[in-house]
Write an enzyme that holds these catalytic residues in place. Structure first.
Site, mmCIF file in Angstrom:
data_model
loop_
_atom_site.group_PDB
_atom_site.id
_atom_site.type_symbol
_atom_site.label_atom_id
_atom_site.label_comp_id
_atom_site.label_asym_id
_atom_site.label_seq_id
_atom_site.Cartn_x
_atom_site.Cartn_y
_atom_site.Cartn_z
ATOM 1 N N LYS A 14 0.828 -1.222 0.000
ATOM 2 C CA LYS A 14 0.000 0.000 0.000
ATOM 3 C C LYS A 14 0.857 1.265 0.000
ATOM 4 O O LYS A 14 0.607 2.185 -0.770
ATOM 5 C CB LYS A 14 -0.891 0.056 1.252
ATOM 6 C CG LYS A 14 -2.017 -0.928 1.248
ATOM 7 C CD LYS A 14 -2.816 -0.775 2.518
ATOM 8 C CE LYS A 14 -1.935 -0.919 3.700
ATOM 9 N NZ LYS A 14 -2.200 -1.620 4.836
ATOM 10 N N ARG A 89 -10.447 0.873 8.521
ATOM 11 C CA ARG A 89 -10.068 -0.502 8.836
ATOM 12 C C ARG A 89 -11.248 -1.302 9.396
ATOM 13 O O ARG A 89 -11.108 -2.488 9.663
ATOM 14 C CB ARG A 89 -8.971 -0.515 9.896
ATOM 15 C CG ARG A 89 -7.602 -0.117 9.377
ATOM 16 C CD ARG A 89 -6.694 -1.297 9.316
ATOM 17 N NE ARG A 89 -5.375 -1.376 9.846
ATOM 18 C CZ ARG A 89 -4.279 -0.724 9.530
ATOM 19 N NH1 ARG A 89 -4.299 0.288 8.745
ATOM 20 N NH2 ARG A 89 -3.127 -1.065 10.008
ATOM 21 N N ARG A 123 10.836 -7.115 6.207
ATOM 22 C CA ARG A 123 10.772 -5.663 6.015
ATOM 23 C C ARG A 123 11.681 -4.936 7.017
ATOM 24 O O ARG A 123 11.742 -5.305 8.178
ATOM 25 C CB ARG A 123 9.316 -5.236 6.216
ATOM 26 C CG ARG A 123 9.059 -3.777 6.067
ATOM 27 C CD ARG A 123 7.644 -3.523 5.649
ATOM 28 N NE ARG A 123 6.675 -3.795 6.694
ATOM 29 C CZ ARG A 123 5.379 -3.551 6.544
ATOM 30 N NH1 ARG A 123 4.903 -3.084 5.402
ATOM 31 N NH2 ARG A 123 4.542 -3.805 7.528
ATOM 32 N N ARG A 156 10.185 -2.756 12.153
ATOM 33 C CA ARG A 156 9.044 -2.077 12.762
ATOM 34 C C ARG A 156 8.597 -2.881 13.974
ATOM 35 O O ARG A 156 8.585 -4.108 13.926
ATOM 36 C CB ARG A 156 7.892 -2.023 11.747
ATOM 37 C CG ARG A 156 7.651 -0.644 11.209
ATOM 38 C CD ARG A 156 6.678 -0.683 10.077
ATOM 39 N NE ARG A 156 5.340 -1.102 10.473
ATOM 40 C CZ ARG A 156 4.259 -0.950 9.705
ATOM 41 N NH1 ARG A 156 4.376 -0.392 8.517
ATOM 42 N NH2 ARG A 156 3.082 -1.359 10.105
ATOM 43 N N ARG A 167 -2.523 -8.887 13.382
ATOM 44 C CA ARG A 167 -2.982 -7.944 12.358
ATOM 45 C C ARG A 167 -3.677 -8.670 11.206
ATOM 46 O O ARG A 167 -4.635 -8.165 10.641
ATOM 47 C CB ARG A 167 -1.809 -7.103 11.845
ATOM 48 C CG ARG A 167 -1.415 -6.033 12.855
ATOM 49 C CD ARG A 167 -0.499 -5.010 12.264
ATOM 50 N NE ARG A 167 0.771 -5.593 11.879
ATOM 51 C CZ ARG A 167 1.604 -5.047 11.015
ATOM 52 N NH1 ARG A 167 1.306 -3.918 10.435
ATOM 53 N NH2 ARG A 167 2.753 -5.639 10.729
HETATM 54 P P1 AMP Z 1 -0.128 0.555 9.354
HETATM 55 O O1 AMP Z 1 1.164 1.235 9.092
HETATM 56 O O2 AMP Z 1 -1.227 1.008 8.442
HETATM 57 O O3 AMP Z 1 0.008 -0.944 9.400
HETATM 58 O O4 AMP Z 1 -0.603 1.012 10.834
HETATM 59 C C1 AMP Z 1 0.203 0.781 11.980
HETATM 60 C C2 AMP Z 1 -0.646 0.761 13.249
HETATM 61 O O5 AMP Z 1 -1.325 2.029 13.415
HETATM 62 C C3 AMP Z 1 -1.761 -0.268 13.274
HETATM 63 O O6 AMP Z 1 -1.303 -1.547 13.675
HETATM 64 C C4 AMP Z 1 -2.695 0.354 14.326
HETATM 65 O O7 AMP Z 1 -2.175 0.205 15.637
HETATM 66 C C5 AMP Z 1 -2.631 1.824 13.965
HETATM 67 N N1 AMP Z 1 -3.616 2.157 12.920
HETATM 68 C C6 AMP Z 1 -3.350 2.583 11.650
HETATM 69 N N2 AMP Z 1 -4.488 2.802 10.959
HETATM 70 C C7 AMP Z 1 -5.503 2.503 11.822
HETATM 71 C C8 AMP Z 1 -6.924 2.520 11.726
HETATM 72 N N3 AMP Z 1 -7.549 2.880 10.585
HETATM 73 N N4 AMP Z 1 -7.665 2.139 12.795
HETATM 74 C C9 AMP Z 1 -7.063 1.797 13.943
HETATM 75 N N5 AMP Z 1 -5.732 1.740 14.106
HETATM 76 C C10 AMP Z 1 -4.949 2.100 13.070
#
Ligand code: AMP
Length: 215
Positions: A14, A89, A123, A156, A167
């Site tokens: 993404k 999400r 990653r 990360r 996740r």
């Molecule tokens: P990502 O980089 O998109 O995988 O986001 C990293 C972390 O940020 C996720 O594991 C959540 O803890 C938080 N996060 C990001 N987007 C959302 C969302 N739309 N709703 C809730 N938590 C989010």
């Protein structure tokens, strides 16, 4: 004006595909995960609120996330449009989004779970400039160092097998229904994300009737 949401499980590309779209179409790339990581890194009040959840790969509360997205979009720096990555999400977030913004499309990057595991566990991220690496597809020239700024490459906090399993389960449980909701509005195009990044970008451009990538 072009307004998109990009969806897909972590590791589906993404961030990479959004950056490629944003670069020559002048779209603003809004990554909710990046916003949270920035706040955690800079020890802000919001950072303190979300640090534990982000590190564990658990979802942050809907109201807080919706406020972050709303505040970001209210900057109105997106004259040519935006691409929102990592939001919505779940169903509640999707409903908020649909009430507030009209969209041109939802780019759904589809990747099987085994490939997700393979990619995500390889990653690495530059601790200084945020550049993304992958020990399979995009190795740094010098092990553990960023090619661009020489910063240290780190994993990360949520790219561990446990956090990833959580996740993935969350994605399948909660994000699947969001796709259904968007599908009813006929926004969603599903793109096979197993190909290399240029091929995936090409497919997105063709399917969404966008001009070819000028990378
Ligand atoms: P990502 O980089 O998109 O995988 O986001 C990293 C972390 O940020 C996720 O594991 C959540 O803890 C938080 N996060 C990001 N987007 C959302 C969302 N739309 N709703 C809730 N938590 C989010």
């Amino acid at each position: 004006m072009r307004k998109y949401v990009i969806m897909g499980v972590q590791g589906s590309g993404k961030g990479t595909q959004s950056a490629m779209l944003a670069a020559d179409l002048d779209l603003v790339h809004i990554s909710v995960g990046d916003i949270f990581r920035w706040h955690v890194k800079h020890h802000t009040k919001l950072g303190a609120q979300v640090r534990r959840l982000v590190a564990a790969g658990e979802l942050v509360g809907d109201d807080l996330v919706a406020d972050v997205v709303k505040d970001r979009l209210e900057l109105h720096d997106w004259n040519y449009g935006f691409i929102v990555d990592g939001f919505p999400r779940n169903r509640r977030q999707a409903e908020f989004f649909l009430e507030s913004y009209d969209l041109d499309g939802v780019i759904h990057l589809d990747l099987p779970d085994d490939e997700v595991r393979r990619r995500v566990l390889a990653r690495r991220l530059c601790a200084r400039c945020g550049m993304d690496y992958n020990l399979i597809a995009h190795r740094p020239e010098e092990e553990g160092r960023c090619d661009v700024c020489g910063g240290e490459l780190v994993t990360r906090a949520d790219d561990t097998p446990d956090a990833l399993a959580r996740r993935l389960a969350d994605y399948h449980d909660k994000t699947g229904p969001v796709l259904e909701l968007f599908r009813r509005k006929e926004y969603v195009l599903t793109i096979d994300a197993r190909a290399d990044k240029l091929a995936v970008q090409r497919t997105i451009r063709v399917r969404f009737n966008l001009p070819p990538y000028q990378g």
